[in-house]
Design a protein around this motif. Structure first.
Motif, PDB file in Angstrom:
ATOM      1  N   GLN A 127       0.828  -1.205   0.000  1.00 51.54           N
ATOM      2  CA  GLN A 127       0.000   0.000   0.000  1.00 51.54           C
ATOM      3  C   GLN A 127       0.858   1.249   0.000  1.00 51.54           C
ATOM      4  O   GLN A 127       0.602   2.201  -0.749  1.00 51.54           O
ATOM      5  CB  GLN A 127      -0.924   0.002   1.229  1.00 51.54           C
ATOM      6  N   SER A 134      -3.900  -2.741  -3.063  1.00 52.90           N
ATOM      7  CA  SER A 134      -3.640  -2.748  -1.624  1.00 52.90           C
ATOM      8  C   SER A 134      -4.194  -1.500  -0.949  1.00 52.90           C
ATOM      9  O   SER A 134      -4.476  -1.521   0.251  1.00 52.90           O
ATOM     10  CB  SER A 134      -2.128  -2.847  -1.360  1.00 52.90           C
ATOM     11  N   LEU A 135      -4.345  -0.430  -1.710  1.00 51.35           N
ATOM     12  CA  LEU A 135      -4.904   0.794  -1.145  1.00 51.35           C
ATOM     13  C   LEU A 135      -6.320   0.556  -0.638  1.00 51.35           C
ATOM     14  O   LEU A 135      -6.692   1.012   0.447  1.00 51.35           O
ATOM     15  CB  LEU A 135      -4.894   1.906  -2.192  1.00 51.35           C
ATOM     16  N   PRO A 138      -6.257  -3.367   2.293  1.00 54.68           N
ATOM     17  CA  PRO A 138      -4.985  -3.434   3.021  1.00 54.68           C
ATOM     18  C   PRO A 138      -4.728  -4.823   3.604  1.00 54.68           C
ATOM     19  O   PRO A 138      -5.633  -5.640   3.768  1.00 54.68           O
ATOM     20  CB  PRO A 138      -5.170  -2.397   4.142  1.00 54.68           C
TER      21      PRO A 138
END
Length: 346
Positions: A127, A134-135, A138
Motif C-alpha cells: 500500500q 492494496s490501497l 490493506p
C-alpha cells in the motif's frame, strides 16, 4: 475517537482508549472466562530488563513533556489527539555556544517501544508503495487499524496511526525581538525511502483527493494523508515527516530528524550563541505511558555526527588489550625459556 496509549498497547490490538474489543479482551467460546491478548506483566515480556543502551548525544536538548508543574507545557500534559484548538506552549532557552555548520533539528521520544514485534509488522508495504489494489484492500497485518467505518484506512497499521504530530517552530530573541529561524522540511528522509519504498497511488498525481477516494484517515489523525502538506511533491505517502516516522527505531529512547537549518553565510554561524524560544503545538500525548518528549539541536563535522560511545569503547578495549599484552609479554620472558624437553637429564 481519541485515545492515549503507548506503542506497546497499540501493537496488542486494544489500546487503553477502548479501540478494538471492549474490555481489552476476547471472549472465548462456550461462555468461558475472558481471555486477554496482553502479555504477562513480567520484566521479560514487558521489556523492563536492566539494560544500558548507547544514546547519541547532541549539542542542545530541550525537554518539553511538561510533567513539572513549573513547565510552560504543563497545561498541555493531558492533551488528546484531536484537541481543538491545539494546546500551545513556549519554552525559552539559551545556546551557550554557536553552531557553525548546518544544524539538524530532531524530536526525541522516551519509553516508546517502536521495536515491539506486532507494532513493527503493523503496516502494508504494498500500500505504501502505491499499489492501487492494496490501497482499497490493506493487509490483515494492519489489524485493528485496517478499516474504519467499513472503509480501508490509508495508511493502515499501528505505526502510521501513532505518527508524531507536534509542530515545532524556532525563534531567535534579540533585544526582545523574535526572529523566526527558517526550518527546511525536505531532505530529512532517506533517498531510497523517498524515491523507492514510498509512492502515491498511480493515476493523476496532481489530484491526490481523487487518488485516495474510497479510503479514510487513520483513527488518531486529524486530517487525511492527502492533506499532510500543500506541496504536491511532499504530500500523501511521500510526505517526508511520515516517511521518517515509518522507519521504526530499535530502542525505546530514540530521536528522529524533524527539520534542517542550513548555513546561509560563511562568515556567520548558523545559530549564534544567545537566547532562543521554541513554540510548540502540543498534539502528541505521552503522559499516559510515562513517555518523554524533547527537541534536539545537533550538528556534524567532516567525520559525521557526535557519538562519544564509540570513542570510549575503542579506548577502553584498546587499553585492556594493551594491558593484557604487557602481562603476557612478561609471562613469556619469565617462563618462556624453561627447558620443555621430555628427556631425563643424566
Amino acid at each position: 475517537m481519541a485515545v492515549n496509549y503507548s506503542a506497546k498497547e497499540e501493537a496488542d490490538g486494544h489500546p487503553s482508549g477502548g479501540v478494538g474489543v471492549p474490555g481489552g479482551g476476547a471472549v472465548g467460546g462456550g461462555g468461558g472466562a475472558v481471555k486477554t491478548r496482553k502479555p504477562d506483566n513480567t520484566a521479560f515480556k514487558q521489556q523492563r530488563l536492566p539494560a544500558w543502551p548507547p544514546i547519541l548525544t547532541a549539542g542542545a536538548g530541550i525537554d518539553y513533556t511538561g510533567t513539572e508543574p513549573s513547565s510552560p507545557c504543563n497545561k498541555c500534559l493531558n492533551v488528546s489527539w484531536d484537541s481543538t484548538p491545539p494546546c500551545t506552549c513556549t519554552i525559552n532557552f539559551t545556546l551557550e555556544h554557536s553552531f557553525e555548520s548546518n544544524v539538524f533539528m530532531y524530536y526525541g521520544l522516551s519509553n516508546f517501544y517502536q521495536n515491539h514485534r506486532r507494532y513493527v509488522k503493523s503496516r502494508d508495504d504494498s500500500q505504501l508503495n502505491g499499489d492501487n489494489s492494496s490501497l482499497l484492500n490493506p493487509s490483515k497485518e494492519c489489524e485493528p487499524y485496517r478499516t474504519n467505518e467499513d472503509k480501508p484506512i490509508a495508511p493502515c497499521g499501528a505505526i502510521a496511526n501513532s505518527m508524531f504530530n507536534d509542530t515545532l517552530e524556532l525563534y531567535r530573541i534579540d533585544n526582545d525581538t523574535r526572529t523566526p529561524i527558517t526550518l527546511i522540511k525536505k531532505g530529512i528522509a532517506w533517498w531510497t525511502d523517498k524515491n523507492v519504498k514510498f509512492r502515491n497511488p498511480t493515476g493523476d498525481g496532481n489530484n491526490l483527493t481523487a487518488l485516495f477516494q474510497g479510503t479514510t484517515k487513520p483513527v488518531n489523525w486529524p486530517k487525511p494523508v492527502y492533506m499532510l502538506d500543500p506541496e504536491p511533491d511532499n504530500n500523501g505517502f511521500i510526505n517526508e515527516d511520515f516517511i521518517v516516522w515509518m522507519r521504526t527505531a530499535a530502542l525505546p529512547t530514540f530521536r528522529k530528524l524533524y527539520r534542517l537549518i542550513e548555513r546561509k553565510n560563511s562568515l556567520q554561524p548558523t545559530l549564534q550563541a544567545g537566547k532562543y524560544s521554541l513554540d510548540i503545538a502540543y498534539n502528541y500525548p505521552v503522559h499516559s505511558f510515562d513517555g518523554r518528549k524533547r527537541m534536539i539541536l545537533s550538528t556534524i563535522s567532516w567525520m559525521g555526527g557526535k557519538n562519544p560511545f564509540l570513542g570510549i569503547a575503542y579506548i577502553t578495549v584498546g587499553s585492556i588489550c594493551f594491558f593484557l599484552g604487557v602481562v603476557l609479554l612478561f609471562i613469556h620472558h619469565k617462563y618462556g625459556n624453561r627447558n620443555t624437553s621430555a628427556d631425563i637429564p643424566n
